[in-house]
Write an enzyme that holds these catalytic residues in place. Sequence first.
Site, PDB file in Angstrom:
ATOM      1  N   GLU A  98      14.233  19.259  -5.428  1.00 55.08           N
ATOM      2  CA  GLU A  98      12.813  19.108  -5.771  1.00 55.08           C
ATOM      3  C   GLU A  98      11.925  19.457  -4.578  1.00 55.08           C
ATOM      4  O   GLU A  98      10.994  18.742  -4.245  1.00 55.08           O
ATOM      5  CB  GLU A  98      12.535  17.681  -6.250  1.00 55.08           C
ATOM      6  N   CYS A  99      12.206  20.581  -3.971  1.00 52.49           N
ATOM      7  CA  CYS A  99      11.552  21.002  -2.729  1.00 52.49           C
ATOM      8  C   CYS A  99      10.879  22.346  -2.952  1.00 52.49           C
ATOM      9  O   CYS A  99      11.293  23.124  -3.811  1.00 52.49           O
ATOM     10  CB  CYS A  99      12.639  21.100  -1.648  1.00 52.49           C
ATOM     11  N   GLY A 100       9.883  22.642  -2.149  1.00 47.39           N
ATOM     12  CA  GLY A 100       9.254  23.952  -2.218  1.00 47.39           C
ATOM     13  C   GLY A 100      10.215  25.089  -1.902  1.00 47.39           C
ATOM     14  O   GLY A 100       9.996  26.224  -2.306  1.00 47.39           O
TER      15      GLY A 100
END
Length: 183
Positions: free
Chosen positions: A35-37
Amino acid sequence: MSTLYDFTVEDREGNDVSLADYKGKVVLVVNTATECGFTPTYADLQRLYEEEHDKGLEILDFPCNQFGHQAPGTAGEIHTFCTGRFGVTFPQFGKVEVNGEDEHPLFTWLKEQKGFAGFGPDHKITPILIDLLSKDDEKWAEKADIKWNFTKFLIDRSGNVVERFEPTADVETVVKPAVEKLL
C-alpha cells in the site's frame, strides 16, 4: 567475512530457508509494501525477473510494515495480492523489520555492506521523502538505515553486496543495467 549465504530467513509459511540455496545466482533483495506509492514497482520487478531469471537472476521479496504501516496483512495475504495484481512469481518471504532493535540480521548485514545511496533528485517522490525523514531526524541521510519501501540490494554470484538502490531508482534504466553486468 559474511556473505548472503550465511543467512537463514523464513518463507511466507514460516519455514526456514537458507540463502545458501541461492549460491551462484545474482540476487536482488527488496523490502516491499503493498500500500505504498512505490507498490507499482512490483510490476517492474516482475518484468525484470521474467527477462533475466533464466540467466541466473533471483529476486527475493521481503514485505516490511515499518514505513507508514503500508504492508498490512499476513505474508499469505500479501502474496495473494502480489500474484493477483502484479503476477509476481519471484520468491516472497515472511514479513521482516529492516531497521531498529528487531531488524532481521540479513538487513543489518546488507546495510553494513552498502549505506544510503541517496534518492534520485528528479523523482517526484524525493521531496516528499526528504521532508518526511527530515522531521524525524535531521541527520537521516548520514545513516545506513533503510529509508523506505522498495530499497534494493544487488548481490553478485559469490554472495557479496555490489550495489544498493533506493526506492527512487528506476528498475528499467538503473537497476536492470547493473543486474545485466553481473549476469
